[in-house]
Structures are given as structure tokens and as C-alpha cells.
Scaffold this motif. Structure first.
Motif, PDB file in Angstrom:
ATOM      1  N   SER A 117       4.113   7.135  -7.892  1.00  0.00           N
ATOM      2  CA  SER A 117       5.026   6.106  -7.403  1.00  0.00           C
ATOM      3  C   SER A 117       5.945   5.675  -8.522  1.00  0.00           C
ATOM      4  O   SER A 117       5.756   6.032  -9.674  1.00  0.00           O
ATOM      5  CB  SER A 117       4.235   4.907  -6.895  1.00  0.00           C
ATOM      6  OG  SER A 117       3.472   4.376  -7.966  1.00  0.00           O
ATOM      7  N   GLY A 118       6.926   4.898  -8.162  1.00  0.00           N
ATOM      8  CA  GLY A 118       7.855   4.359  -9.149  1.00  0.00           C
ATOM      9  C   GLY A 118       9.146   5.133  -9.158  1.00  0.00           C
ATOM     10  O   GLY A 118       9.157   6.370  -9.152  1.00  0.00           O
ATOM     11  N   GLY A 119      10.238   4.412  -9.145  1.00  0.00           N
ATOM     12  CA  GLY A 119      11.528   5.082  -9.154  1.00  0.00           C
ATOM     13  C   GLY A 119      12.632   4.163  -9.587  1.00  0.00           C
ATOM     14  O   GLY A 119      12.441   2.955  -9.758  1.00  0.00           O
ATOM     15  N   LEU A 133       9.218   9.224  -9.676  1.00  0.00           N
ATOM     16  CA  LEU A 133       8.086   9.952 -10.222  1.00  0.00           C
ATOM     17  C   LEU A 133       7.338  10.677  -9.108  1.00  0.00           C
ATOM     18  O   LEU A 133       7.160  10.135  -8.013  1.00  0.00           O
ATOM     19  CB  LEU A 133       7.121   8.999 -10.932  1.00  0.00           C
ATOM     20  CG  LEU A 133       7.333   8.952 -12.448  1.00  0.00           C
ATOM     21  CD1 LEU A 133       8.615   8.241 -12.771  1.00  0.00           C
ATOM     22  CD2 LEU A 133       6.153   8.322 -13.138  1.00  0.00           C
ATOM     23  N   GLY A 183      11.389   0.046  -9.625  1.00  0.00           N
ATOM     24  CA  GLY A 183      10.180  -0.575  -9.114  1.00  0.00           C
ATOM     25  C   GLY A 183       9.333   0.437  -8.365  1.00  0.00           C
ATOM     26  O   GLY A 183       9.637   1.629  -8.339  1.00  0.00           O
ATOM     27  N   ASN A 184       8.266  -0.075  -7.773  1.00  0.00           N
ATOM     28  CA  ASN A 184       7.371   0.809  -7.025  1.00  0.00           C
ATOM     29  C   ASN A 184       7.951   1.191  -5.679  1.00  0.00           C
ATOM     30  O   ASN A 184       7.814   2.324  -5.237  1.00  0.00           O
ATOM     31  CB  ASN A 184       6.021   0.126  -6.803  1.00  0.00           C
ATOM     32  CG  ASN A 184       5.223   0.011  -8.082  1.00  0.00           C
ATOM     33  OD1 ASN A 184       5.638   0.508  -9.138  1.00  0.00           O
ATOM     34  ND2 ASN A 184       4.092  -0.642  -8.007  1.00  0.00           N
TER      35      ASN A 184
END
Lengths: 750, 750
Positions: free
Chosen positions: B178-180, B195, B257-258
Motif C-alpha cells: 500500500s501507499g502511493g 507501492l 498516503g495509504n
């Protein structure tokens, strides 16, 4: 004289001479105002520095009395807390909403743990002087020292032998915004950004802070972490990192997420020092790097610390005080220190900055300032800056006018290029008008006047600054229920009072600009406050849409920043005398001077006065509008200074509000106070010190220093007997700004 | 002949002639394999394309039978699900672990809602052909069409009149990472990364996907969203967005953020079409933009769709089949389609790609491939590629050797430059050795042999590929408890069997390279499988550290991919015959040919054979090692094809495993199967079609086409009577690769 008295006298003389060897900077105690909700902090920062490096001790442990997540909490540091979780980079001082206070760097030792609940530590041996802060972490035996340049930080960690870790936590912090990105640039450098904002819960006031961080030693190992989202159900069974901090030990591209961080790990020798340097920017990571390079190139920790001290010296030496106690000097110079933290330099070393509310990048050759808490600072900080640091004040005014040009509106509570719409009114008008009327005029007054005319006249539907202006224009006041449907959110009287003050200041500005019709129009508006006066309650009182007063009504409701209909963060008593431009007529409304004076005295005597609430902080000076009652000003100000402003951590009575409380103390201790924004005067009172020399900036005050000399036979004498200015007797306790400067020497005799 | 028979005959002729006008590409039905856990999908993709645009329908609603968060689920699409939440960009086909399947684009209408639980929609009128996919969203009346180039996507949305929204959801998707980050570049362009990774729960196998997305019309409004972290306690009271999707309507710098996203909103005319184009890269956003620009410049949706079809035509026309049913052709060409999806082109148009496990960016002039599911594909996909697309196979082998040079190890299950360590063994050895032995040799065999020697000989502590090699070398087998302490994670027999297969292939390669001593050494090792044969159970059986067999022991345990000691995702029956290089001696161990044949037949008869589990998929061909038993191969293969490979969505028996099931079907339908990796032979069986022409690549097969002609008097004849190759009688059912090619024409008579 007995012998022991002689010895005592010798000791006192010695102490005084030692003390006199002290510089103003030595009197600053950054721990003052770090408890009692003053929300100042002891971190390392330069005057108006963009960067501040502040110990963060408000999360992660029950050892902390004040936890950022456990209650309303707006400071990165609290004096009585105990659990340190890193140094925050870029913070605010004395501000009542949680914001900034992120990019937490933390030294640890031993096994890597990236959960702040675990890696935090108690500490000892705190030390803070302007531009320098240090502590020792009990858990790790690490000494951590910090200093700063305008836009960059330096930290020096002295480690014991063994494994050492340096963490950058991009996830946690004071801000309610979240989300960030980190990118490994090299073995010793990372860069990234983090979202900040949502200040005072304005959901759209969001902005990124960009950073570059370097360590001066190549780590043995390094990597990212990210707290994994917590899945429930079957998915949780397969992922061992579910809901936990996961280490990314072999990933080295970009990392992003809500709670991400980066670590550097070392095998240290005993006493080995590792330095961390961080540059920030609100434009780009490239600018953050440029800032870091430009401001730190070739400088050691000691260099940077010394330079920071020197910069503070230059600022604080603007005023020399003699006499008074050591404690009073500490109070005075710490207040001056606190008053020069905000607004902050916003532009990068290359002149770039984020323009106001338009997403573009601007360029400036002067200083572009940010963090304008104008509802607070128009009352006295603007006047202090005009007096002591006119070059700064001019750049602040120019910054505000630039914001208007970029966005179409003056700022109200501006934060890094975003308007947060915190508090109310049209505070840019008194802020700028006052500056202009005191004689600082090297800015685009035409554009400013255009901005003021817009916010003062546009109908409510188009008026971001005065959304409830329609009834204000048509009826002369704002009734309940226009701005907010619910009573608890209705601040109609507070709104209107601010509009009156703004329109009064605008009328004075219009007059100075030769716009007589405007001057009359705005002046007439400023008298609308009378609508709110209720003979029954003897206070200002909310009006309903039908023109009747709110009933039932309790003038004491709203004290201590609770909610009350009509008044914002205050009771009717905190607002009733807030008509500084029309004190005499307000007295007539109240039934005459005597009744006014008695009622005002009653406010003090019954504890209805709040020394930390801006609408009433000029109250003690209002006695001086009445002949023969000036002693009350002198007495109350002396009492308030003694009671609320001390050299202890709780030595500020509440939120410092970007220096507003401190400016009150500075002016009051110097014996003069600008009680009516937009009116270029001071009301005089008893100075704290025997001799105060204001080393005025000759570019703006060509006549040079202003000396305020107080002659008293005992330190507890507070009542003024007579005054001379420039050698001539002074009969009024209100003196014009220019006359005071020209007088050069004010002598006050008790 | 009766009249109705004449008419029927006419109809059949007509249908056949219509059918014959169809191109191979027209027989591809991308819906085959989209249920029954085959985890293929109907999205738009090119052969080995980096980009795939796939309808995502596995989250957000109880309407979906299979939910990515509700169970183990690895596909972006399930045929029987109903709730569409966007198009995923870059996905995998037929892979059993959840990964990729992110960057979800979604068209909606009306009020903006960015919660996929709300914005998802049921759909109708799905259409899928190679390189094209479309559906109509019931909730919005939007027709959404997609196509792709190698590294970019195009989507065309036809909107009804009114407000239309195009969303990019960077938060959700199939990947467990997660996360971008998203950055607004202009009114019509955004860029960012997300990610991905943690494939099969390998926590460190993480990599970013970079993207650039454009819309072809300037939106009325646009902005970000981010799901806010959920606070509990007092903090939750102050933030109205707490735990919710928050819209950032006036923020236009970077977002991270997630769970973040971006929206474009329009006021559309009836039937207005808006196009979305997205380029991706695994190197940088700049490369993603370069890919998008280079591959789409000037091309319309129709152009791109047509070009995609044409590219598939070129690939699928490599084989012409005549005879057989329409359904069989659909099965065949869809299998060929599925076999050419992985591995994927990794390098950008400028030749850059992420190097293997070192964080650097490499450059190639050829094709650099990724997504190597080698434990699966060494068994038959490599051989299919060698036969039909030797240029691709060579680039795949070169890519693997480059990985060794970049990282020090051959790939095992490689994913975008990360080794995920999924499944076991040393599969690069049979994969590459087989290719070399079949005659494709234009690659650095010296480097490959060096890599093989390392993994085949380094002690366990230094051996990432064969961590439990120590007992394998000293005792000839891997006992329980070396690799995993717990029984359920112990796959010792599976590990060893893979090492034997690898060492057999390595011995053949060594021999071809003139390394006789190595050849003998590795061949000797490959015979170690005998240690595992238990007369008592009649199967291979886990060995303990003391050399005794695991007891008690149930050879049927481990069926249906459950856990069983010693065997990885299978029962002893799925592994016992998995010694394809030594079938005759395995028969001797079992007590002779008859017993072997009977036991193998029993496996089929009792349902112990799993058609979707790689270790046993060569089983039906093993009968043909025994004179007179070849009919069993022909019968079982025909039966398995008919039963498990159909033209329905459930027409693949399980995970397609990057084309492994499909390659089994393709070879089997052509009447030949490479049952022993590292041995350049095929076992022959009854072809499905009457005439199969392999239009071989003349650069590698200068003799040209291979024709396989089958003569039968009825379609249900499955037993071969005689065969000729190049006009000469063929007495063996095993034929050497080169001899088959040189023969040019194989005639099989039933």
C-alpha cells in the motif's frame, strides 16, 4: 551600616556588575511559556526562522500529562511532560490549534524499533538558549544537541559504544494532516515531503513541507518503515506485518503512505558524534536541498550555534533596559524573543515561495512572510514591529499585499500560502492602516486600499472576508443566525466588533489618503457597536434578526474560551469594552465616565478580565482615557505584569498567540501601549525598568534612539506623578507615535 | 441421403466456410479461464505487454461471490462477480498470489463519491477480444471501452448528459502493499507512483509502479482525495473527515498516503466521449510519460484497438489449425493467447529498466522480461516459446542471465526486479538448459553455467537458491526439518525433487558443453530421488534426519493444495512420478513396468491426479515410456482435454500459472508434449486437429513449417495406429526436437 550589610551590598553590586556583563540574549529563557497552555517551546530557531527544531514530547506514553491525541493539544512540547519522541522540524509558537510539528528525528541505540511508543525516552539535562537546545536521553545515554539556520536544522548526537540508530518519522507529529513520501537519494541523504494543514480543522487548508535530510556518516544499514494498514478477517492471517510497523530493509526506491519513516543504523565508538542536517522548503525538495547547501556549507555545529546566538543578539539588542530585577529582564527579553518568532520567512534562498491559494510558485527579492495570526497580532505585535523592526514590518505588510494580488483577498489567518479562516473580522485593515499611519509607507497602499474596499463593501455572497456583511451594511450590526445556524457557532457580536474596528482603521487610512467621503462612511459604520449595548445587562449583547436582544442572556457565559451565543471564545465582559476608538462615547452609553470606570474596575475586581484573551487585553489602558483615573491603568498593568508574566515556565497567562501576549508584556514593561489599532498613539503607564533605550532603526527613525527614563525612590512605586517628553512637560497619558519618537527622551517621575 | 440430411450438410458446410473465414484471433475468448480459480482475466493487453487494462470486480460489495479481502483471492476479475470498481492497470494472469491490479480508473456520473463501496456498479454487455475490453455500467449508463499498447492504456468513456466523473483510485487494488503518491501536473495530467509487492507475503519484495495519466478534456473541477486515518477518542470529535474519504478540492501540490486518489469532473453532453490515457514505468514517472508519448502519439482509440488486434494476429497466426470443432479452436487459440501474456516486457521505450535486486536502473537494447514464474513455466512454457517464438525465448533467457549478473543469482519467481522466493527448486537450470539443448544458443551460456554451478554447489548458508542443499549434497536427499521447523511448512521432498530435476538438466547441459565430469556428477545426484521411495507406501515419502521414513504417513494428504509434511501444495501422489528423466528406473523401484503402469493408471482412475498441479501434469505422457502402453497416454490426454479444457469461463482446471496450464493444452492438442525439461524431446499423442501447421521462425528453424496431419475416420478416434515423420515410419512415441523439425511433416494415423 553594619558589616554584614556592607558585605551584602558588595555582593549585590558584584551580582549587578556580573549581570550587566550579560547580553540581552543571555536573559532569554526559552522555557518560559512552555506550560500553562502558553504553548511556546524551547526549541532552536532564528528570528522569524522558517526552521525550528523542537523537542517533541506530547505522544506515546502515559508519562506525559498532556497527550496530543488525548485532548485538545496544540504544542509540540510541554514542560511537565517526560517522554521524548524526537525533534520536530518547523513548528509554531504560542498557537492554539495543533499544526506543523512533524519530521521527527530521533536517536536511539540497540535493536532497531520504529514504534514511537517504544523508542521514546525520558530525558534529563535540558538546556535551551536562543538558537540552541539540548537534552540527554535517559534510555540511551545519548546527548542530543540542536541548532538552526533560517531554513535548515542541525542536530548532533553523541552516542555510547554499540549500535546506534537515527530515525526520521514522517508519519507522526502535531499536524492533523497525514501522508508523506520519502526517497533515498544516497547512502547518506534522503528527501521527501509530508502533508500539513487542516489548521483549526479547516479541511482545505493543506500544504506540503519538502525536506532533505543528511547524515554525516555512511550508515552500516538503512531503510524505510511503514506502518501497515490493519486488515481484519482472513487477510490478517497471511500478513505477519498486518497492522504493524514493517521494515523495508532492501527496498530503496520511493516510499509513501500514512505512517512512513527512514532509519540509519551505525556501529558506534564510545562518544562518537553523528550529525544530522535537514533543509526544508514549501516549494520543492530541490529548494530544500538548495536551502541546506546555501545556509550550512562549510559550517560546523559550533559555527551554526554561534551564528544563531549572534543573530538573536542583533535582534534583542534593539532594546537596552537598566534597572528592574534580573527576573524582570528575563521576562522582558524572553517576551521580545517570543515576539520575533512569527511571522516566518517563507521564501527559499533562491527567492521562491508558494503563492497564496493559487498553487503557483512566486519569486521575491525581499522577505516573504507567512504565519499571519492577524486577529491576534493586529492589536500590538504589528505596532511593536513598526516601532522596533520597521524593515521587518514593511516586508510583512508587503507580503500581505502580495497575497491579495495573488489571491484576491488579504490574509486573515494565513499559513504557508493557505487561508485557514481562523477567528473573524477583517484584521489586515487595522494591521496595515496602523503601520501606514505610524509612518511606514513604502508599500503599495493603492493595492491595499483596493483590497480593503473589496472586503468592506462586497455583498456577503461574494465576500470571503466578511461573509455576514449584508446586515452589517443594511442594519449596522450582525444579528444572530446569519453566519451560523446553531447558537454555539454564532459569533455575531464578535464578528461585528471586528468589522467596526476594521472600519474605524479604514476611515483613518482613508482620511490620510485624502478620501474624505470614504473616511466619513467607514467612521459612521464603526459607531454601529451602539446597537449592541444593552442597558439591562450593561454589556454588549447579541441581537436577534428582529432587532431584539437575545434573551435570556448571561454576560458571564463564554468565559475561559467556552462557547456562548454571539461571542467567540469569550464572555460579553471580554468584549464589552472592545471599542478602543470610541471609549468616551461608550462611556456615555453606559451612563457616564464614572459608571464606565467603575464598571471596568469591576471587571478586574471580579475576575471577569482574561489576561490571555485578545479582545480585552487593552482594557487596563482604557482607564487612562479618563482624567484622574490613569492611576488605575498604572496599578492594573503593574499588577497584571507581576501576577501573570514571570520567568517561570508558566510565566505567560495562556496561548502566546504568535507573540501577542509577549508584545503586551513588552509594551507594558516599557510603559507604553498602542491600545487602539489604527490610531497611531500609545497610552503611557509605569515602566518596569529605570531606563529603557530603544535603538531605533535610523533608516525609518532618523532622530535615533528613544530613551524612557523612570525616576522612582522605591521599586514598588507605580503611580506616575509627572512626565516630560523631550524636556517638555507632558500633560496627556496618550501620546502620538511620531511625537514620542521626535521627543527622543521620555522621563517619567513617580 | 435424405433431404434434411442434405440441408444439414449444407448448413454445416456453410458454417465451416464462415468459420474458416475467421482468423485465429477471432477464436480467442478472453472470458475462458475467468472463473474456477484459473484467475485469468478478460482485460486488454498485448502479447507480453507490460500494460494490461483489466475490469476490477473483486471488492466493495456482497454482490461479489469472491472478495479479495474476504478470502484468499488472487485475480482482479471473477466471471461470476457483479460489482465493478474500475479498470486495474498492470495485472497478472493465472497467478495464485494476489499482486498488482492497482491504479483503478472509474467513470461515474452525478454527485462525486470516492468510496468504492459506493461508486462501484453492476454492469452488462461485456465484450472482450484480444486487445479490447468493454462493458456498460448499469448504475451510470456509461459505456467504458479499453485498449492497450505495450506500456500504456487507453480508455474511452461514453457518458450520458450531466455531471460525469473520472476517478483514479491509487489506494485500493489487489496488491497487499500500500501507499502511493499523486501529483497534479496540469489540468489534464497527473503523475505519481504506488507501492506494489509483498507477493505471496514476501515482505521485502516491494517495488513501485510509476504512472502518468491524462484526460483529453479539461475538467470543470478536479482534485485529490485521501481516506483519513481513523482516530478514536477526543480527536475524532473535531475532525469531520475522521476515518472518511476527504476531498481536497483546492489543493494542487503532491498528495501521499495509504488511500489516495484523484478525480476529474465534467459537465457532459449526451453521448459525450472522454478518453483516459495512462503510461506506466517501473523506473520513473518521466519514463512513464515517455512511454505514453512514444506509444500513443497521434493514435486514436480505434487506431490503438486495431493495432492491438493486429499484434495478436501476428502472434496467433504462428499456428494454423484445421479440423476439430469451433469450440476446440476457441480452446486452442485462447490457450495460445494465455501462454503469451507472461513474462512481460519490463524496459521502457528508452531501454531503461529496474535492475534485479540492486536498486539501480539498467539499460537494454533488446527486450528485458519480467514476471518469471519459473517453477511453473520451466515445465512446458519455455518449450512452447522455444518452438513457436524463439526470439522471445532468447530474450527471456538473456533477461534471466542479466539478472544473475546484476544480483548474483538466477531468478526463481521474479517480479519486476524483485525475487519473491515463491515455490522451490532451481528452476532457471531446466528452463535455460532445455532451451540450449533444443538449439537456441545465442546467449551467454558461460555466465549461465557459472550461475548454475553456484546454486548447485554453494553450501546452504550461502545458497539463496537451495538453502537446504547441505544434506542434499552429503546424503543425496533433504530430510524433514532442515528448511522449516514446523511440519506444515516443510516441503523437503518437493525441494529435493526439484533439485534432482535441475541437476539432471544441468548434467545434460554440462555434457553438451563438454564438461564430462560435471555431467557425471550432476547426473549421479539426480538419481537421489530413490532415497524417497517407500515400498510400504508405494510412493515417495518424506525422510527424517535419521534416514527413516516419516511415520505415520498418508500419501493422499496434501491434495487440493492443502499442507502436508514434505510436499509443497500437493500429495505424495502428485509428486511420486515426478522423475521424468528416469521413468524406467523409477518403474524398477516400483517393481517393474507393469506395476508402474498399473499404479499410474490407478492415480488417474482414483482421482489422485490433479490436472492443475504442475508436479503431476506430465503424468499422462509417462505411459508412453512403456511399449504397448502408449494408448493410455492418448486416452488420458484426450479425456483430460475434453473434461478440463473447454471454451467456457471455467474451461481451465485451476490457476493458469502464467500460461502453464494453457501450454499443456496447446501441446496436447497439437499431439506432442515436452514431458522432461532438459531433454529435448516430445512425447507424441493424438492431436485434436486434423491438420496443424506451425509457421516456424525461419531465423531459427530454417527448414520452415512443421505440419502435423492426423488421419482418422471418426472424430472420436483417439488411438494412434501408425505415424510417419518426413515420410518415414516413426516407431517411437518419443521424438527428438530437432528430428521433428527436420521431418517437417508428421502424419499420424488412427
Amino acid at each position: 551600616m553594619k558589616l554584614n550589610n556592607i558585605f551584602l551590598s558588595f555582593l549585590l553590586t558584584l551580582r549587578a556588575s556580573m549581570a550587566s556583563a550579560q547580553q540581552p540574549v543571555d536573559y532569554v529563557d526559552p522555557f518560559i511559556g512552555t506550560t500553562n497552555f502558553s504553548v511556546c517551546n524551547p526549541g532552536a530557531v532564528l528570528p522569524h526562522g522558517l526552521m525550528s527544531v523542537v523537542p517533541f514530547n506530547v505522544m506515546g506514553s502515559d508519562l506525559n500529562q498532556y497527550d496530543k491525541d488525548g485532548r485538545w493539544w496544540s504544542a509540540p512540547y510541554e514542560y511537565n511532560n517526560k517522554f521524548f519522541t524526537g525533534f520536530a522540524h518547523v513548528t509554531m509558537s504560542g498557537v492554539g490549534c495543533p499544526e506543523l510539528g512533524t519530521l521527527l528525528t530521533m536517536p536511539t541505540t540497540g535493536r532497531l524499533d520504529v514504534d514511537y511508543r517504544n523508542y521514546g525516552s525520558e530525558y534529563r539535562d535540558e538546556q535551551a538558549t536562543p538558537g540552541y537546545y539540548a537534552l540527554t536521553l535517559k534510555k540511551y545515554g545519548v546527548r542530543a544537541e540542536t541548532s538552526a539556520t533560517l531554513r535548515s536544522a542541525i542536530e548532533r548526537y553523541t552516542f555510547p559504544k554499540g549500535r546506534a540508530n537515527i530515525l526520521l518519522n514522517v508519519g507522526d507529529g502535531l499536524s492533523n494532516e497525514s501522508g508523506g513520501m520519502v526517497r533515498r537519494v544516497s547512502d547518506t541523504e534522503i528527501e521527501g515531503f509530508r502533508l500539513l494543514g487542516t489548521f483549526c480543522y479547516n479541511a482545505q487548508a493543506v500544504f506540503p513541507i519538502y525536506f532533505v535530510m543528511r547524515v554525516n556518516k555512511r550508515p552500516q544499514t538503512a531503510g524505510y518503515w511503514k506502518k501497515q494498514p490493519k486488515f481484519t478477517g482472513v487477510k490478517a492471517q497471511w500478513d505477519k506485518d498486518n497492522g504493524r510497523y514493517k521494515l523495508y530493509e532492501s527496498y530503496n526506491r520511493e516510499m509513501a503512505g500514512n505512517e512512513v519513516g527512514y532509519y540509519f543504523s551505525y556501529d558506534c565508538q564510545e562518544g562518537e558524534q553523528i550529525e544530522v542536517r535537514m533543509g526544508v522548503s514549501f516549494v520543492s525538495t530541490a529548494n530544500a536541498r538548495e536551502n541546506l547547501d546555501a545556509e550550512q556549507q562549510g559550517l560546523s555545529f559550533a559555527d551554526i550555534r554561534q551564528k544563531a546566538r549572534q543573530t538573536w543578539e542583533e535582534t534583542l539588542n534593539r532594546v537596552t533596559v537598566e534597572g528592574g530585577t534580573e527576573a524582570q529582564k528575563r521576562v522582558f527579553y524572553t517576551a521580545l524573543y517570543h515576539s520575533q518568532l512569527h511571522p516566518n520567512i517563507l521564501q527559499d534562498v533562491n527567492g521562491q515561495y508558494p503563492e497564496m491559494e493559487n498553487g503557483r510558485t512566486g519569486h521575491t527579492t525581499g522577505n516573504r512572510y507567512t504565519v499571519f495570526s492577524l486577529w491576534d497580532t493586529y492589536r500590538n505585535v504589528a505596532q511593536l514591529e513598526t516601532l522596533l523592526y520597521p524593515d521587518r514590518q514593511l516586508d510583512m505588510v508587503r507580503s500581505m499585499i502580495a497575497m491579495y494580488k495573488e489571491w484576491g483577498w488579504m490574509p486573515k489567518w494565513e499559513l504557508f500560502g493557505r487561508e485557514t479562516w481562523t477567528m473573524e473580522g477583517d484584521p489586515a485593515i487595522p494591521f496595515i492602516a496602523d503601520t501606514y499611519l505610524r509612518g511606514l509607507r513604502d508599500f503599495d497602499i493603492t493595492a491595499a486600499y483596493e483590497a480593503f474596499s473589496r472586503s468592506a463593501n462586497l455583498p456577503g455572497k461574494d465576500n470571503k472576508m466578511r461573509p455576514d456583511i449584508d446586515p452589517y451594511l443594511s442594519k449596522g450590526y450582525v444579528p444572530m443566525g446569519v453566519y451560523a445556524a446553531d447558537e454555539s457557532g454564532d459569533n455575531s457580536v464578535s464578528h461585528a466588533l471586528e468589522y467596526y474596528i476594521a472600519d474605524y482603521a479604514l476611515s483613518r487610512l482613508a482620511k490620510a489618503l485624502g478620501k474624505e467621503a470614504d473616511a466619513r462612511k467607514y467612521y459612521a459604520r464603526s459607531l454601529g457597536y451602539k446597537h449592541y449595548y444593552s442597558k439591562e445587562s450593561g454589556t454588549l449583547r447579541p441581537l436577534m434578526k428582529d432587532g431584539s436582544f437575545l434573551s435570556p442572556f448571561n454576560p458571564e457565559a463564554g468565559a475561559d474560551f467556552s462557547n456562548a451565543p454571539g461571542f467567540h471564545e469569550g464572555s460579553a465582559w471580554n468584549y464589552t469594552f472592545c471599542v478602543p476608538y470610541d471609549v468616551k462615547r461608550l462611556a456615555r452609553l453606559m451612563g457616564g465616565d464614572r459608571k464606565f470606570v467603575n464598571k471596568l474596575q469591576m471587571v478586574f475586581d471580579k475576575g471577569l478580565y482574561d489576561p490571555a484573551n485578545e479582545p480585552d487585553i487593552a482594557y487596563p489602558y482604557l482607564f487612562s482615557y479618563f482624567k484622574g483615573e490613569e492611576w488605575r491603568t498604572q496599578k492594573e498593568v503593574s499588577r497584571l505584569l507581576a501576577k501573570y508574566f514571570t520567568d517561570k515556565p508558566d510565566g505567560i497567562p495562556g496561548n502566546d498567540d504568535c507573540g501577542t501576549m509577549s508584545a503586551w508584556a513588552i509594551f507594558s514593561m516599557m510603559g507604553l501601549y498602542p491600545d487602539c489599532p489604527g490610531s497611531p498613539h500609545y497610552t503611557l503607564t509605569t515602566p518596569t525598568f529605570d531606563r529603557i533605550t530603544l535603538h531605533l532603526d535610523k533608516r525609518y527613525y532618523p532622530q535615533g534612539d528613544l530613551v524612557i527614563e523612570t525616576r522612582r525612590s522605591a521599586p514598588d512605586q507605580v503611580t506616575i506623578k509627572k512626565m516630560t517628553l523631550g524636556g517638555k512637560p507632558l500633560n496627556s497619558y496618550r501620546v502620538n507615535h511620531n511625537e514620542l519618537m521626535k521627543g527622543k527622551k521620555l522621563i517619567i517621575e513617580m
